[in-house]
Design a protein around this motif. Structure first.
Motif, PDB file in Angstrom:
ATOM      1  N   LEU A   1       1.071  -1.393  -0.113  1.00 58.35           N
ATOM      2  CA  LEU A   1      -0.371  -0.130  -0.360  1.00 58.35           C
ATOM      3  C   LEU A   1       1.082   1.353   0.416  1.00 58.35           C
ATOM      4  N   VAL A   2       0.773   1.998  -0.832  1.00 54.64           N
ATOM      5  CA  VAL A   2       1.758   3.421  -0.616  1.00 54.64           C
ATOM      6  C   VAL A   2       0.823   4.054  -0.892  1.00 54.64           C
ATOM      7  N   CYS A   3       1.308   5.226   0.119  1.00 51.45           N
ATOM      8  CA  CYS A   3       0.177   6.915   0.396  1.00 51.45           C
ATOM      9  C   CYS A   3       0.801   7.785   0.661  1.00 51.45           C
ATOM     10  N   PHE A   4       0.241   9.091  -0.129  1.00 46.66           N
ATOM     11  CA  PHE A   4       1.210   9.997  -0.314  1.00 46.66           C
ATOM     12  C   PHE A   4       0.568  11.511  -0.118  1.00 46.66           C
ATOM     13  N   ILE A   5       1.141  12.147   0.665  1.00 48.93           N
ATOM     14  CA  ILE A   5       0.729  13.354   1.710  1.00 48.93           C
ATOM     15  C   ILE A   5       1.119  14.521   0.831  1.00 48.93           C
ATOM     16  N   THR A   6       0.751  15.499  -0.029  1.00 48.72           N
ATOM     17  CA  THR A   6       1.525  16.542  -0.568  1.00 48.72           C
ATOM     18  C   THR A   6       1.023  17.871  -0.172  1.00 48.72           C
ATOM     19  N   PHE A   7       1.763  18.665  -0.165  1.00 52.65           N
ATOM     20  CA  PHE A   7       1.138  20.382  -0.419  1.00 52.65           C
ATOM     21  C   PHE A   7       1.314  21.238  -1.230  1.00 52.65           C
ATOM     22  N   HIS A   8       1.663  20.525  -2.526  1.00 50.03           N
ATOM     23  CA  HIS A   8       2.213  21.282  -3.575  1.00 50.03           C
ATOM     24  C   HIS A   8       1.000  20.594  -4.749  1.00 50.03           C
ATOM     25  N   SER A   9       1.389  21.445  -6.267  1.00 45.28           N
ATOM     26  CA  SER A   9       1.062  21.500  -7.004  1.00 45.28           C
ATOM     27  C   SER A   9       1.302  20.799  -8.014  1.00 45.28           C
ATOM     28  N   LEU A  10       2.874  20.931  -8.005  1.00 45.06           N
ATOM     29  CA  LEU A  10       3.168  19.889  -8.302  1.00 45.06           C
ATOM     30  C   LEU A  10       3.687  18.540  -8.615  1.00 45.06           C
ATOM     31  N   GLU A  11       3.983  18.604  -7.065  1.00 37.74           N
ATOM     32  CA  GLU A  11       4.052  17.277  -5.854  1.00 37.74           C
ATOM     33  C   GLU A  11       2.758  16.482  -6.241  1.00 37.74           C
ATOM     34  N   ASP A  12       1.700  16.724  -6.100  1.00 33.58           N
ATOM     35  CA  ASP A  12       0.497  16.224  -6.388  1.00 33.58           C
ATOM     36  C   ASP A  12       0.137  16.068  -7.924  1.00 33.58           C
ATOM     37  N   LYS A  13       0.634  16.462  -9.059  1.00 33.19           N
ATOM     38  CA  LYS A  13       0.862  16.422  -9.975  1.00 33.19           C
ATOM     39  C   LYS A  13       1.394  15.401 -10.651  1.00 33.19           C
ATOM     40  N   ILE A  14       3.295  15.572 -10.193  1.00 32.08           N
ATOM     41  CA  ILE A  14       4.129  14.354  -9.932  1.00 32.08           C
ATOM     42  C   ILE A  14       2.907  12.786  -9.442  1.00 32.08           C
ATOM     43  N   VAL A  15       2.657  12.608  -8.151  1.00 30.40           N
ATOM     44  CA  VAL A  15       2.216  11.493  -8.080  1.00 30.40           C
ATOM     45  C   VAL A  15       1.376  11.030  -8.478  1.00 30.40           C
ATOM     46  N   LYS A  16      -0.112  11.986  -8.654  1.00 37.08           N
ATOM     47  CA  LYS A  16      -1.012  11.210  -9.312  1.00 37.08           C
ATOM     48  C   LYS A  16      -0.708  11.073 -10.758  1.00 37.08           C
ATOM     49  N   ASP A  17      -0.458  11.721 -11.697  1.00 37.51           N
ATOM     50  CA  ASP A  17       0.903  11.124 -13.019  1.00 37.51           C
ATOM     51  C   ASP A  17       1.047   9.612 -12.506  1.00 37.51           C
ATOM     52  N   THR A  18       2.102   9.597 -12.023  1.00 37.17           N
ATOM     53  CA  THR A  18       2.223   8.471 -11.523  1.00 37.17           C
ATOM     54  C   THR A  18       1.257   7.046 -11.403  1.00 37.17           C
ATOM     55  N   PHE A  19       0.484   7.478 -10.487  1.00 35.71           N
ATOM     56  CA  PHE A  19      -0.217   6.616 -10.114  1.00 35.71           C
ATOM     57  C   PHE A  19      -1.006   5.975 -11.040  1.00 35.71           C
ATOM     58  N   LYS A  20      -1.431   7.198 -12.258  1.00 39.20           N
ATOM     59  CA  LYS A  20      -2.627   6.412 -13.334  1.00 39.20           C
ATOM     60  C   LYS A  20      -1.562   5.755 -14.618  1.00 39.20           C
ATOM     61  N   ARG A  21      -0.107   6.301 -14.211  1.00 35.71           N
ATOM     62  CA  ARG A  21       0.605   4.949 -15.262  1.00 35.71           C
ATOM     63  C   ARG A  21       0.044   3.796 -14.585  1.00 35.71           C
ATOM     64  N   TRP A  22       0.407   3.964 -13.500  1.00 36.55           N
ATOM     65  CA  TRP A  22       0.995   2.366 -12.981  1.00 36.55           C
ATOM     66  C   TRP A  22      -0.337   1.216 -12.767  1.00 36.55           C
ATOM     67  N   SER A  23      -1.486   2.055 -12.952  1.00 38.70           N
ATOM     68  CA  SER A  23      -2.692   1.618 -13.391  1.00 38.70           C
ATOM     69  C   SER A  23      -3.135   1.132 -14.338  1.00 38.70           C
ATOM     70  N   LYS A  24      -2.023   1.770 -15.495  1.00 39.39           N
ATOM     71  CA  LYS A  24      -2.550   1.316 -17.333  1.00 39.39           C
ATOM     72  C   LYS A  24      -2.579  -0.363 -17.707  1.00 39.39           C
ATOM     73  N   ASN A  25      -3.528  -1.348 -17.821  1.00 40.96           N
ATOM     74  CA  ASN A  25      -3.259  -2.313 -18.758  1.00 40.96           C
ATOM     75  C   ASN A  25      -1.940  -2.451 -19.697  1.00 40.96           C
ATOM     76  N   CYS A  26      -2.961  -1.575 -20.179  1.00 40.87           N
ATOM     77  CA  CYS A  26      -2.382  -1.150 -21.835  1.00 40.87           C
ATOM     78  C   CYS A  26      -1.535  -0.070 -22.063  1.00 40.87           C
ATOM     79  N   ILE A  27      -0.361  -0.458 -22.898  1.00 41.37           N
ATOM     80  CA  ILE A  27       0.999   1.053 -22.628  1.00 41.37           C
ATOM     81  C   ILE A  27       0.964   0.873 -24.241  1.00 41.37           C
TER      82      ILE A  27
END
Length: 302
Positions: A224-250
């Motif tokens: 389980l991976v939990c990230f708490i961010t406070f900056h929009s750029l940090e949050d975008k990095i985490v959000k985009d990474t999680f989205k990429r990790w969740s993709k079945n088709c690359i």
């Protein structure tokens, strides 16, 4: 002086309540989250890291009641997974923020009124805010303010010019006076806050460290991976990474049909939208207002 208050503590405890085994607190700080997790869940052991000697000594004392359940290592969190047995980690917590104690202590050189100009999370590092403010070129300062404070070019350039014209600048208090107290029309925080934040990010390479840490986390299993961010750029990095990790088709987006096998997902996004603090939490801790919690479950052994 206010001791660091763990942000979104109840929400973090919810996600950690059923974890068994070893978890990693990648940004231990003053152990607010981990003290609560260890008290709430007797089935977990902690491996934690921080690069701040003062925070480590404080946390060792705070967590001493948990005796052999705690192992604290001094390192930047981007390196921690290379220093431990990755296979035993069942959860990761990373609170990507500066602690209240660091912000409030004058000798750390983070706050607007500080007589220092430092902003290093690890005081052993060579690069500090004083060097950046007094030695970076106009173009380099402008680039920092555009990239990390998301300021428009003209404003970023004007601030850089103003800083250069007022050198030498030897304290945060002096830097605050140079920047002034104005606000951008479309932003809730002051211009001064954004500029200080941008310099701090540059001092500590915060976005680079976060990106490299996520690349290491990607190799974990059943975690389980939990990230708490406070900056929009940090949050975008985490959000985009999680989205990429969740993709079945690359496959490339222009590919007519899937040829990759459609089985590349590394797990599932647990929080479809980020969890944010309640009104009551923000009322009790204003520094929580920008916090966002995102959670992913990595399962590389499907």
């Amino acid at each position: 002086m206010q001791i660091h208050i763990p942000v979104l503590k109840d929400e973090v405890l919810y996600f950690f309540k059923d974890i068994k085994g070893t978890y990693l607190d990648a940004t231990l700080g003053y152990a607010g989250h981990s003290n609560a997790i260890l008290e709430n869940n007797q089935f977990v052991n902690l491996i934690a890291c921080d690069q701040d000697d003062e925070a480590i000594e404080y946390s060792k004392q705070k967590l001493s009641k948990f005796t052999n359940r705690v192992n604290i290592i001094k390192t930047n969190y981007e390196f921690i997974l290379n220093k431990i047995n990755k296979n035993e980690i069942r959860a990761v917590l990373a609170d990507i923020g500066v602690s209240s104690l660091q912000l409030d202590k004058d000798d750390r050189g983070f706050s607007f009124d500080s007589l220092e100009l430092d902003m290093r999370m690890n005081k052993d590092n060579n690069l500090d805010a004083k060097y950046i403010v007094n030695n970076y070129s106009k173009d380099k300062l402008s680039e920092i303010f555009m990239n990390y404070a998301e300021l428009p070019y003209k404003l970023a350039s004007d601030i850089a010019t103003n800083i250069i014209n007022n050198r030498p600048i030897n304290s945060c208090k002096e830097l605050s006076a140079v920047i002034g107290n104005s606000k951008l029309n479309n932003r809730k925080v002051s211009l001064k806050t954004l500029v200080f934040q941008a310099i701090r990010i540059e001092v500590n390479d915060e976005l680079g460290v976060l990106t490299r840490f996520l690349e290491e986390i990607e190799k974990l299993n059943n975690c389980l991976v939990c990230f708490i961010t406070f900056h929009s750029l940090e949050d975008k990095i985490v959000k985009d990474t999680f989205k990429r990790w969740s993709k079945n088709c690359i496959c490339d987006e222009n590919t007519i049909r899937c040829v990759c096998g459609n089985n590349h997902s590394k797990g599932v996004i647990i929080t479809k939208k980020p969890i944010t603090p309640t009104v009551d939490e923000i009322k009790n801790n204003s520094r929580a207002s920008c916090a966002k919690l995102r959670v992913f479950y990595i399962n590389n052994e499907r």
